[in-house]
Design a protein around this motif. Structure first.
Motif, mmCIF file in Angstrom:
data_model
loop_
_atom_site.group_PDB
_atom_site.id
_atom_site.type_symbol
_atom_site.label_atom_id
_atom_site.label_comp_id
_atom_site.label_asym_id
_atom_site.label_seq_id
_atom_site.Cartn_x
_atom_site.Cartn_y
_atom_site.Cartn_z
ATOM 1 N N GLY A 49 23.675 -9.253 -36.785
ATOM 2 C CA GLY A 49 22.218 -9.358 -36.816
ATOM 3 C C GLY A 49 21.636 -9.882 -35.508
ATOM 4 O O GLY A 49 22.320 -9.976 -34.477
ATOM 5 N N ILE A 50 20.354 -10.244 -35.570
ATOM 6 C CA ILE A 50 19.611 -10.644 -34.375
ATOM 7 C C ILE A 50 19.300 -12.148 -34.407
ATOM 8 O O ILE A 50 19.527 -12.859 -33.438
ATOM 9 N N GLY A 51 18.775 -12.619 -35.549
ATOM 10 C CA GLY A 51 18.454 -14.041 -35.690
ATOM 11 C C GLY A 51 17.540 -14.508 -34.592
ATOM 12 O O GLY A 51 16.584 -13.824 -34.199
ATOM 13 N N GLN A 52 17.823 -15.715 -34.065
ATOM 14 C CA GLN A 52 17.064 -16.163 -32.895
ATOM 15 C C GLN A 52 17.853 -15.946 -31.613
ATOM 16 O O GLN A 52 17.300 -15.961 -30.521
ATOM 17 N N LEU A 53 19.165 -15.711 -31.760
ATOM 18 C CA LEU A 53 20.026 -15.602 -30.578
ATOM 19 C C LEU A 53 19.774 -14.331 -29.775
ATOM 20 O O LEU A 53 19.843 -14.343 -28.541
ATOM 21 N N LEU B 160 17.438 -9.797 -26.337
ATOM 22 C CA LEU B 160 18.297 -8.616 -26.164
ATOM 23 C C LEU B 160 17.708 -7.409 -26.878
ATOM 24 O O LEU B 160 17.717 -6.294 -26.361
ATOM 25 N N LEU B 161 17.167 -7.684 -28.079
ATOM 26 C CA LEU B 161 16.568 -6.595 -28.854
ATOM 27 C C LEU B 161 15.407 -5.994 -28.069
ATOM 28 O O LEU B 161 15.249 -4.773 -27.993
ATOM 29 N N ALA B 162 14.621 -6.865 -27.475
ATOM 30 C CA ALA B 162 13.473 -6.393 -26.698
ATOM 31 C C ALA B 162 13.935 -5.467 -25.574
ATOM 32 O O ALA B 162 13.294 -4.466 -25.261
ATOM 33 N N ARG B 163 15.088 -5.798 -25.004
ATOM 34 C CA ARG B 163 15.568 -5.002 -23.874
ATOM 35 C C ARG B 163 16.232 -3.691 -24.310
ATOM 36 O O ARG B 163 16.165 -2.698 -23.599
ATOM 37 N N ALA C 207 7.900 -0.997 -32.106
ATOM 38 C CA ALA C 207 6.493 -1.005 -32.534
ATOM 39 C C ALA C 207 6.388 -0.720 -34.030
ATOM 40 O O ALA C 207 5.600 -1.360 -34.748
ATOM 41 N N ALA C 208 7.204 0.207 -34.524
ATOM 42 C CA ALA C 208 7.189 0.507 -35.961
ATOM 43 C C ALA C 208 7.651 -0.709 -36.757
ATOM 44 O O ALA C 208 7.109 -1.025 -37.823
ATOM 45 N N MET C 209 8.644 -1.430 -36.237
ATOM 46 C CA MET C 209 9.120 -2.646 -36.909
ATOM 47 C C MET C 209 8.002 -3.684 -36.998
ATOM 48 O O MET C 209 7.815 -4.341 -38.022
ATOM 49 N N ARG C 210 7.249 -3.820 -35.904
ATOM 50 C CA ARG C 210 6.138 -4.794 -35.913
ATOM 51 C C ARG C 210 5.079 -4.402 -36.945
ATOM 52 O O ARG C 210 4.495 -5.254 -37.612
ATOM 53 N N SER C 211 4.823 -3.095 -37.074
ATOM 54 C CA SER C 211 3.826 -2.645 -38.057
ATOM 55 C C SER C 211 4.284 -2.974 -39.474
ATOM 56 O O SER C 211 3.486 -3.399 -40.316
ATOM 57 N N ILE C 212 5.562 -2.783 -39.727
ATOM 58 C CA ILE C 212 6.088 -3.082 -41.071
ATOM 59 C C ILE C 212 5.975 -4.581 -41.345
ATOM 60 O O ILE C 212 5.558 -5.017 -42.422
ATOM 61 N N LYS C 213 6.315 -5.370 -40.343
ATOM 62 C CA LYS C 213 6.214 -6.831 -40.495
ATOM 63 C C LYS C 213 4.765 -7.227 -40.811
ATOM 64 O O LYS C 213 4.496 -8.026 -41.712
ATOM 65 N N ASN D 186 10.298 -16.434 -42.073
ATOM 66 C CA ASN D 186 11.303 -16.621 -41.017
ATOM 67 C C ASN D 186 10.764 -16.304 -39.613
ATOM 68 O O ASN D 186 11.356 -15.498 -38.874
ATOM 69 N N PRO D 187 9.653 -16.945 -39.233
ATOM 70 C CA PRO D 187 9.109 -16.661 -37.900
ATOM 71 C C PRO D 187 10.093 -17.079 -36.803
ATOM 72 O O PRO D 187 10.892 -17.988 -36.991
ATOM 73 N N GLY D 188 10.024 -16.380 -35.695
ATOM 74 C CA GLY D 188 10.925 -16.708 -34.579
ATOM 75 C C GLY D 188 12.279 -16.041 -34.711
ATOM 76 O O GLY D 188 13.197 -16.335 -33.950
ATOM 77 N N LYS D 189 12.416 -15.157 -35.714
ATOM 78 C CA LYS D 189 13.690 -14.464 -35.889
ATOM 79 C C LYS D 189 13.448 -12.952 -35.750
ATOM 80 O O LYS D 189 12.363 -12.453 -36.060
ATOM 81 N N VAL D 190 14.451 -12.267 -35.332
ATOM 82 C CA VAL D 190 14.522 -10.807 -35.195
ATOM 83 C C VAL D 190 13.520 -10.273 -34.156
ATOM 84 O O VAL D 190 13.911 -9.889 -33.056
ATOM 85 N N LEU D 191 12.236 -10.219 -34.496
ATOM 86 C CA LEU D 191 11.275 -9.580 -33.585
ATOM 87 C C LEU D 191 11.028 -10.444 -32.354
ATOM 88 O O LEU D 191 10.755 -11.635 -32.476
ATOM 89 N N PRO D 192 11.089 -9.830 -31.180
ATOM 90 C CA PRO D 192 10.774 -10.578 -29.962
ATOM 91 C C PRO D 192 9.288 -10.960 -29.939
ATOM 92 O O PRO D 192 8.474 -10.301 -30.601
ATOM 93 N N ASP D 193 8.924 -12.008 -29.184
ATOM 94 C CA ASP D 193 7.501 -12.423 -29.094
ATOM 95 C C ASP D 193 6.682 -11.313 -28.464
ATOM 96 O O ASP D 193 7.173 -10.546 -27.651
#
Ligand code: FAD
Ligand code: MLT
Ligand code: ZN
Length: 479
Positions: free
Chosen positions: A437-441, A445-448, A456-462, A472-479
């Motif tokens: 997974g991605i978590g906070q670690l 990397l995910l952003a890159r 963008a689709a992930m952000r829309s779903i969120k 769970n803010p601060g996890k998975v999706l980059p700022d």
């Protein structure tokens, strides 16, 4: 620094305390400590208290209160995440919601090959419930004694039998999920076929608690294997291992259940640090495969098929030597060797982990390229690249140089090593997180590495499912 809670927070937290009672709130610092740091001790967080609801209705009420007061909620299962997914921020304003009291097996249906488990059931107990009706729940991980099915679903865990049965996502029929605002999706279907609109179930699997809280799952079961053959096979290297995999899948009628790759150094680490583990083969070899082949029927010919296939592979130089488990104790010893590799690696000092996947056939080229790349960055680091090669998934881990003298210098190279490894992953169209997974670690990397349109689709779903951003803010999706 602890945040000062606004009045509405204080009120909502008090109402949650009243709702859950003493049994459902953990306060004492000596008891909350284990909920506030992750398995690898990379993160340390804080929380007003640990909320432990015992029913789906209680989870729903907690979320409704948190949503109204905009209190962030961090769901937590067995807390074995490798990427800080279940650890709250250090500010102290995120409520940890532990699922461990939701631990009932609600239904076991042998005829339908399914069971319904609550999210807080420890994976071992789910496996045992299936076994009690002569069925198999095939998910199997080194952490199975403490991770929970809700955590497995939320990380879409892979593990040691995915080559045959798939990852957690492939083992799910339906889910019960509490949404951010406290509404409950009752999707606990045990149907095999159901084409009635969008498949919401798959959204929550692997979402790491950012889209909803899974409270129960309907899971697929399989026939119990009646014949199991376990072999520990010395191979010259990765190419030979991959050739062998194809050969064994064909020769056994696709009965390969586990196919795990171990370089020599991984065996040396376990033999050195894990009591009772010994080298199954006499002489040292460059690499090994732990292979399990199983079938649901009594099959006296399976061993012969495997032996013939190994003999043929030996003729082609893809196998050096092999040994079979002749008893349950020997089988368990081989599994212990494999499952202890992460623990053994911890005894060797600091490690830098990369959980990557590439197409199975690309593994040899990837391993060569990435090994060369990391050797240029950190010539003294020790590469321990092992894992689920049947799924194209390598734990491309690096241990600090032997002796430990250069630990600080080694850890300072973490970013450069990550760049080197992940550049190779990208070249092979692989993944920077195959199963952990991605978590906070790994948010940056995910952003890159993630396709920007997919992000963008992930952000829309969120935004659609958690408009107040409390899950769970601060996890998975980059700022
Ligand atoms: P947690 O660590 O508690 O949580 C993980 C994430 O899920 C967090 O983001 C959390 O917020 C969220 N979450 C937890 N429960 C819920 C819920 N009910 N609803 C919504 N969100 C929730 N992983 C593999 O994939 N394959 C392996 O082979 C493997 N081997 C491991 C071996 C060891 C020794 C260890 C320590 C870990 C291993 N892992 C492996 C990693 C880890 O065990 C898995 O990711 C596991 O699935 C996490 O389960 P958990 O219950 O501990 O979840
Ligand atoms: C494993 O397969 O052993 C784990 O997922 C990897 C690890 O612990 O690094
Ligand atoms: Zn793994």
């Amino acid at each position: 620094m602890q945040a000062v809670a606004p009045a509405s927070h204080v009120d909502a937290l008090q109402r949650i305390r009243t709702l859950l009672g003493q049994a459902g709130c953990i306060d004492a610092p000596e008891l909350t400590a284990r909920f506030l740091t992750d398995f690898r001790s990379l993160y340390r967080g804080a929380t007003p208290f640990v909320a432990c609801p015992a029913t789906t209705a209680e989870v729903a009420q907690v979320l409704a209160l948190c949503s109204a007061a905009r209190i962030a909620v961090v769901p937590q299962g067995g807390n074995t995440s490798y990427c800080g997914g279940a650890t709250p921020s250090a500010r102290g304003d995120q409520l940890v919601l532990s699922l461990h009291r939701l631990n009932r097996i609600r239904e076991v249906d042998a005829a339908n090959f399914s069971l319904i488990a609550e999210a807080g059931c420890v994976l071992l107990n789910v496996q045992a419930a299936a076994r009690s009706v002569d069925r198999l729940f095939p998910l199997s991980l080194g952490s199975e004694g403490s991770c929970q099915i809700g955590g497995n679903l939320s990380t879409n865990a892979g593990g040691l039998a995915a080559v045959r049965y798939g990852v957690t996502r492939d083992l799910v029929l339906g889910l019960e999920v509490v949404l951010a605002d406290g509404r409950v999706i009752d999707g606990l279907s045990s149907l095999r076929k159901d084409n009635t609109g969008y498949d919401l179930r798959d959204l929550f699997i692997g979402a790491e608690g950012t889209l909803g809280i899974i409270t129960a799952a309907s899971l697929k079961l399989f026939p119990q294997p009646r014949t199991i053959e376990t072999a520990f096979i010395a191979v010259p290297g990765m190419q030979a291992a991959i050739d062998l995999l194809a050969r064994l899948r064909e020769a056994t009628g696709d009965c390969v259940t586990t196919f795990e790759y171990l370089p020599r150094i991984a065996v040396e680490f376990t033999v050195c640090h894990i009591p009772g583990v010994s080298d199954p083969l006499g002489a040292p070899h460059p690499a090994y495969v732990l292979c399990e082949v199983s079938t649901a029927r009594h099959d006296p010919h399976l061993r012969g098929l495997l032996e013939d296939a190994l003999a043929a592979a030996m003729d082609h130089g893809a196998v050096i030597e092999a040994t079979f488990a002749e008893s349950l104790a020997q089988r368990e010893a081989l599994w212990r060797l494999r499952e202890s590799v992460p623990e053994a690696q911890r005894h060797e000092g600091a490690s830098i982990k990369h959980d990557v996947s590439v197409p199975v056939a690309a593994l040899p080229a990837f391993l060569h390229k990435a090994s060369t790349a990391v050797a240029q960055v950190a010539p003294c680091a020790r590469l321990v690249a092992y894992g689920h090669v049947g799924d194209g998934n390598l734990h491309f881990n690096l241990s600090e140089p032997a002796g430990g003298g250069d630990r600080t210098a080694f850890l300072a190279l973490q970013e450069d090593l990550g760049h080197a490894v992940h550049a190779c992953v990208q070249e092979f169209r692989g993944s920077i997180s195959a199963e952990h997974g991605i978590g906070q670690l790994k948010r940056e990397l995910l952003a890159r590495h993630k396709d920007p349109v997919a992000l963008a689709a992930m952000r829309s779903i969120k935004q659609a499912l958690d408009p107040r951003g409390i899950l769970n803010p601060g996890k998975v999706l980059p700022d």
